[in-house]
Structures are given as C-alpha cells and as structure tokens.
Design a protein around this motif. Sequence first.
Motif, PDB file in Angstrom:
ATOM      1  N   GLU A 291     -26.737  -7.955 -30.951  1.00  0.00           N
ATOM      2  CA  GLU A 291     -26.662  -9.059 -31.915  1.00  0.00           C
ATOM      3  C   GLU A 291     -28.052  -9.406 -32.421  1.00  0.00           C
ATOM      4  O   GLU A 291     -29.042  -9.009 -31.802  1.00  0.00           O
ATOM      5  CB  GLU A 291     -26.038 -10.275 -31.231  1.00  0.00           C
TER       6      GLU A 291
ATOM      7  N   ASP B 116     -31.585  -9.470 -30.414  1.00  0.00           N
ATOM      8  CA  ASP B 116     -31.617  -8.616 -29.215  1.00  0.00           C
ATOM      9  C   ASP B 116     -32.676  -7.530 -29.368  1.00  0.00           C
ATOM     10  O   ASP B 116     -32.813  -6.942 -30.449  1.00  0.00           O
ATOM     11  CB  ASP B 116     -30.254  -7.930 -29.000  1.00  0.00           C
TER      12      ASP B 116
ATOM     13  N   ASP C  52     -22.463  -4.668 -28.063  1.00  0.00           N
ATOM     14  CA  ASP C  52     -22.652  -6.070 -28.474  1.00  0.00           C
ATOM     15  C   ASP C  52     -24.085  -6.429 -28.834  1.00  0.00           C
ATOM     16  O   ASP C  52     -24.560  -7.515 -28.484  1.00  0.00           O
ATOM     17  CB  ASP C  52     -22.155  -7.025 -27.367  1.00  0.00           C
TER      18      ASP C  52
END
Length: 381
Positions: free
Chosen positions: A77, A80, A75
């Motif tokens: 994104e 990040d 995950d």
Amino acid sequence: MESGSIPSFDLKRNYARVEAEIKEAVERVMASTQFILGPEVAEFEREVAGYLEAKRTVTCASGTDALILALMALDIEPGDEVITTPFSFFATVSCITRLGGRPVFADIEPASYNISAPHVREAVTARTKAFIPVHVFGQMCRLEDIIGALSSKGIATAEDCAQAFGAHRRADSRIIRAGTWGELGCFSFFPTKNLGAFGDAGMVASGSEKLADRLSRLRVHGSASSYLHDEIGINSRMDAIQAAILRVRLRHIETWTEERREAARRYGLLFAERALGEHIELPVETPGNRHTYHQYVVRATRRDELQKFLAERGVASRVYYPLALHLQPCFGYLGYRKGDFPEAEKLTEEALALPMFPELTMPEQERVADAIAEFYSKRAK
Ligand SMILES: *Cc1c(COP(=O)(O)O)cnc(C)c1O
C-alpha cells in the motif's frame, strides 16, 4: 542483419527447430475458439508448476503484471517500503511505485551482479513490507543469507525470476528452484526470455493456495464469480495461444538451457586461450548455482569503444543496463544520488552482453573472441 553478422539472440533459428509442433498447437487453439484463459492455459499452469516444483502457478499478461499482481496479493500500500536492486530492468521498480510503494535500494555483489544480502539487511526499516530479489541474467541470488531474517520480521519475498526460468540453487541442503523460495515468484515469457512466448505473457508461482487463489481473482478484475467483485483487481490474463506455444517450448527448455550452459563453457575456454583477463572479466557461476545464462554478461575495460568495434566486425552486443535504477529521472523524487550504490554504478559502466542463445555455434563464438582480442591488442600498441 547483415550477412555473416552474429546477432545477440536469434529467435528464427529457435523457431525452425519447433515450427511444426507450434503450428499444430496454434491451430488447435484457433479451432477451439477459446482464446483467453480456458483449458490450454490451465494445462500450461499445471505443467509449469510441475517443472518448477511449485504448489501453484497463476499466469497473467506479462512479467510486469506478474510483479504488480504479486505486490497486490502481498497488500503493498502507499508508503510501504519494498527493498530491491538498483541493477535490473525498469519493471522491477515501477511495479512498486505503481502501487504507491517506496522502492528502497540495496547495492549488488560485484561477482554475481545480484543484490547483496548484507546490504539488504541494512536497508530494512519498520516500514519494510516486501523484498524483490532479481535473479539477474539467469543466476539465482544467495537468498539463504537473508530470507529467514526477513520472514521472521514479517517481510515477504517476491522473486523477480523474469531472467531465471529453470535456474536453481543448492542451499539449506536442498535444491531450490527459482520462483519457489520466496512467498511468490514472478516470471516473464517475453519472446526473448529463456522460455519465450510469441507475444507478452507472464506468471506468478505461489507456495500458498491462499495467495494463488487471491492472484487468480486479482487478474480478472478482483472477481471470483461473474460480476461480483470483492476487491479491485486488474485485467491481466494469458492468451490460450501463448499457453499452447509455451507448452511446446516447455518440453524443450531443459535442452535449450543445457545448450546455453555449453555455450558459456565454450566462451570460458576461448577467452582463456586468448589471455584477456586484464581486460575482460567473465561471468561467475557462484557455487551451488545452475546459471541459465539468459545473458552472458562480461565486464570490459573501455566498454563503449569495444562495443563499437564489435559492431564494425559484425558482432552484436548489448548494454544491460546503462543506467542504474536509482539514477533514473523518474525516480528522482526518491532522493538517491550518484555514488549511493557504487557497485551497481560501476557495473553499468563495464557490463557488456555478448551473443547468447541455444543455437549459437562454436565458430561464431570464436569470431566473437577473436574480435575482442583484436580490439585489445590494437589498443595495446
Ligand atoms: C523482462 C523483465 C521484466 C518484465 O517482463 P515483461 O514480460 O517484459 O513485462 C521484469 N523484470 C526483469 C528483471 C526482466 O528482465
């Protein structure tokens, strides 16, 4: 290749050893007409998981895709931060930026060329989401010094094992195989990697069924069943022909890895006899490691002149890597400057990969060592 010259690697010699087995495997796939995924790929995934002692493996179209899929499954994104090394192949970092993530570099250890745990610790911020250690040239990073601290902060580790198939490390009183230490382990089967396909291919090893199931969907457009898409994935699957070839080569990988290790030992003896310590620093196998010598990389004084001289003597060599990743023009927006990672930058000026492949012979290695000795003795006069 001119006759009598010594190549950096020689896939032809390797193919000659398994030609009959490979032809049989490829013909089996052609007759099956099942060309993408299917039983051959499933068998390879099962066999390679057994070899790696990984819970699951999910194959894909390349090592680069393995890294992208891994970060998608974790995950990552936009915004990040992902910590990694400035001393690696480009794909280690482009997989982060491809997803909108921000690469944060940490300098390397001078002896192993691998990312340094204390520097990783300093690079952690509240936005750090993942960590990509690269087991560079076939030797594993000292992850025991950092992986626990990261995971207690919720930071996942995706190992870049593209160069380290078959490497392992003794740590925390057990043997840990490359690709099974972090949440995910990313592999490349690019033809010149230690376990090479006959084209592009890659894989992610996973210690979690949940992450493996997610990866299996992400590689087929995010779809678990036909034409129903729960999330947006990519198209990245392994061809059955590559899987069949890799199944053959997997049966020989232990022999070939031991041959590489034996060639590395011979280089050590040949260089010791020639007393080149002032000019050439040999790669170090750090305690507890099984180095797989994907590359045999020395540090050399006057590296570029040496490389030119070796070429004149018919000895191929390569520079991995001539420019650290934080200094690549395309990553200029990250704001890093020359001098930010002095160990990685120094290595880019000194590193030279000498010929290394399982079939490399002692007489060839003698010629490599002699040519290097000749270069430095000339320069001394
Ligand atoms: C080869 C390599 C990759 C990319 O693998 P491909 O299969 O060529 O996409 C990624 N990281 C490292 C360290 C590599 O050496």
